[in-house]
Design a protein around this motif. Structure first.
Motif, mmCIF file in Angstrom:
data_model
loop_
_atom_site.group_PDB
_atom_site.id
_atom_site.type_symbol
_atom_site.label_atom_id
_atom_site.label_comp_id
_atom_site.label_asym_id
_atom_site.label_seq_id
_atom_site.Cartn_x
_atom_site.Cartn_y
_atom_site.Cartn_z
ATOM 1 N N THR B 109 26.475 41.371 39.698
ATOM 2 C CA THR B 109 27.428 41.672 38.627
ATOM 3 C C THR B 109 28.765 42.105 39.222
ATOM 4 O O THR B 109 28.821 42.702 40.293
ATOM 5 C CB THR B 109 26.921 42.814 37.724
ATOM 6 O OG1 THR B 109 26.743 43.971 38.527
ATOM 7 C CG2 THR B 109 25.610 42.451 37.071
ATOM 8 N N GLU B 110 29.824 41.788 38.516
ATOM 9 C CA GLU B 110 31.171 42.182 38.945
ATOM 10 C C GLU B 110 31.979 42.473 37.691
ATOM 11 O O GLU B 110 31.926 41.707 36.725
ATOM 12 C CB GLU B 110 31.805 41.022 39.730
ATOM 13 C CG GLU B 110 33.203 41.329 40.249
ATOM 14 C CD GLU B 110 33.899 40.118 40.879
ATOM 15 O OE1 GLU B 110 33.311 39.020 40.940
ATOM 16 O OE2 GLU B 110 35.060 40.292 41.292
ATOM 17 N N ARG B 113 38.012 40.912 36.289
ATOM 18 C CA ARG B 113 39.308 41.223 36.909
ATOM 19 C C ARG B 113 40.452 41.061 35.907
ATOM 20 O O ARG B 113 41.615 41.240 36.241
ATOM 21 C CB ARG B 113 39.537 40.317 38.117
ATOM 22 C CG ARG B 113 38.444 40.460 39.168
ATOM 23 C CD ARG B 113 38.744 39.640 40.414
ATOM 24 N NE ARG B 113 37.579 39.586 41.293
ATOM 25 C CZ ARG B 113 37.590 39.069 42.512
ATOM 26 N NH1 ARG B 113 38.699 38.558 42.999
ATOM 27 N NH2 ARG B 113 36.488 39.041 43.248
ATOM 28 N N PHE B 119 39.225 46.869 30.458
ATOM 29 C CA PHE B 119 39.451 48.105 29.708
ATOM 30 C C PHE B 119 38.668 48.093 28.396
ATOM 31 O O PHE B 119 38.079 49.105 28.002
ATOM 32 C CB PHE B 119 40.949 48.302 29.444
ATOM 33 C CG PHE B 119 41.685 48.953 30.585
ATOM 34 C CD1 PHE B 119 41.385 48.636 31.900
ATOM 35 C CD2 PHE B 119 42.666 49.902 30.351
ATOM 36 C CE1 PHE B 119 42.053 49.235 32.960
ATOM 37 C CE2 PHE B 119 43.347 50.518 31.402
ATOM 38 C CZ PHE B 119 43.040 50.174 32.708
#
Lengths: 333, 333
Positions: B109-110, B113, B119
């Motif tokens: 998982t990341e 970007r 947010f």
């Protein structure tokens, strides 16, 4: 002019994937070079590694004493803190004592580097403010001196009494005329020197207890503040804080942007300056740990030291895919 | 073994504060070296710059055709996307067509970007998932091939038919036996080659339209997909996307971790490989732009090119304190 030397390798599987070069100088209390890598005459901007120099006029002027600043406040004046609640509360309290608030700082706004606080602020739609900026302690020191001198509010101007005093202190402890300055991340002038000049300055701090002049006394108080409050100088999980806590003897360790690091070792009167030529923090963290292992200040097998000296490289799934390590021989005494 | 050469400088005020060294090779369709910096024989891990090579078996096997993958999906298979809604929706749709979902990806998982999405996810307490990982398109390609071959689920295993096919394709287009591999950020094997080998591979892609074999046809389709969908290859504000859009002629441009970059210039049969020795992306963005300006593919004065070729360095208060620039001569034809 000597080229920078290989200092840190990034390994992935059986390969050296990337490599970092750097300069480093270790000076003794006479200002002589004890050990060096790369070019001692390389001109550098020490960035936040010069904060304890920038704080000298705060103490020498009598401002710190007049405003009752303890060693914790002096540590904060030398800090690149991570804007954790600990740091934010301390800076807010300091500013309140001056009758000022965050709007009087000229350092710009920066999101807190403390993940819990940063996420909490995103969730509650709070914007980062100047107090969260990693330099807000240094700027609180500048404001304290400004108030003490009765000077104008633009304390980052090169001709403001605060910056004139900083430049004079900088040139005294580096023992050389500064060839100029760049504007730092926090808008203050950052004076240039050579690697040798910066190591000489750190040796001045390290040997300050051996002398009784006002600048040496200020240097000693600032060094003692940093050593007494490592958590204020950077913060939990950070290299400055972790390595100071892990050290076998009192040492002040301070990072700077673009791969800078310095160390002050009062017990031996030694000063260290280190610059990774490409500016990478992962490499400066590793290389300063290696040089301090070499000097016997840090123990290579200490888990907190290993976190910076030889950290694993992990991937998105948490697998260890390689590691960061100093080049062969860098740690060897 | 030749050392890497200076390629990129970081200026602050009147000083060169940091410097990045690198290797770069430009090959023509014969595989011969047209231009080079540093060491063409340096062994490197091309990381995500090899994604179009890793996608060759997807097309050559007939899997892409069988599953009706258009050029947009091929672009996504070659992408290091930023996990913006555009990319997340496309990958989810692709996986759904395969009867699969994000849990079938092995990329880890990341966090997205894309700042707005990141947010939003923090605010609504959503955890990042595997689809947000920048490699989820490549992994969807691996899963498509896995399904086509009726192979097992562990498609990142070195002995899995997918990775065996990737290695064979890699060694064919680099025209050399790979000296080994590292495990990539997304857990797939990443095969090593030399700088010359990687530039040769990109020249194979660039000249694919001149040949009619299956691998060349696959290379041509993948290159066309990347050129047709630059926003899928990386995303808004990113170098790959911005530089492809700004180019004066069709070119596929792809970054990789640790300072890698490649370019495929079909109109001239030229391939470019570039590696910043210290792994810095700010430098690889600048250096690939410089080499492509030198080749006449990019225009130095184009504002989108300048964003990577010569970006300002700004501080927390928004002041310009310096700039990033290629070393003198790097852009000159």
């Amino acid at each position: 002019m000597r080229a920078p030397e290989p200092m840190v390798e990034i390994h992935r599987g059986p390969f050296v994937e990337s490599q970092h070069m750097g300069h480093a100088v270790v000076c003794d209390s006479s200002g002589g070079i004890v050990d060096a890598w790369g070019d001692p005459d390389a001109v550098v901007l020490p960035r936040s590694s010069s904060k304890m120099i920038q704080a000298l006029p705060l103490v020498m002027s009598g401002a710190a004493k007049a405003f009752g600043l303890g060693p914790d406040r002096l540590a904060l004046a030398c800090a690149s803190h991570q804007g954790a609640p600990l740091h934010v509360e301390a800076v807010n309290a300091w500013l309140a004592e001056l009758g000022l608030d965050g709007d009087d700082l000229i350092c710009g706004t920066e999101a807190s580097r403390d993940k819990a606080l940063r996420f909490e602020m995103i969730r509650s739609d709070q914007k980062p403010c100047r107090v969260h900026n990693n330099c807000s302690g240094k700027h609180s020191g500048f404001l304290t001196l400004t108030k003490h001198l009765g000077a104008g509010p633009d304390y980052v101007d090169l001709l403001h009494p605060v910056q004139k005093a900083v430049r004079e202190a900088f040139e005294t402890v580096t023992d050389a005329e500064s060839p100029g300055f760049g504007i730092d991340g926090c808008s203050a002038p950052n004076f240039a020197t050579t690697m040798h000049g910066m190591a000489r300055a750190m040796a001045f701090f390290a040997s300050a207890g051996q002398r009784s002049d006002a600048m040496s006394s200020a240097a000693e108080q600032l060094t003692e503040g940093m050593i007494a409050y490592p958590e204020l100088v950077a913060g939990e999980t950070r290299a400055c804080t972790g390595l100071m806590r892990a050290a076998k003897e009192p040492v002040a360790i301070k990072t700077g942007a673009e791969g800078f690091f310095v160390a002050i070792i009062p017990g031996r009167g030694l000063g260290v300056a280190l610059k990774i030529a490409d500016g990478a923090t992962r490499a400066s963290n590793c290389a300063i740990a290696a040089v301090l292992v070499r000097l016997g200040v840090l123990e290579a097998e200490n888990p907190e030291v290993k976190r910076f000296l030889n950290p694993p490289v992990t991937n998105w799934d948490g697998l260890v895919t390689g590691d960061i390590r100093p080049v062969a021989g860098l740690c060897d005494q």
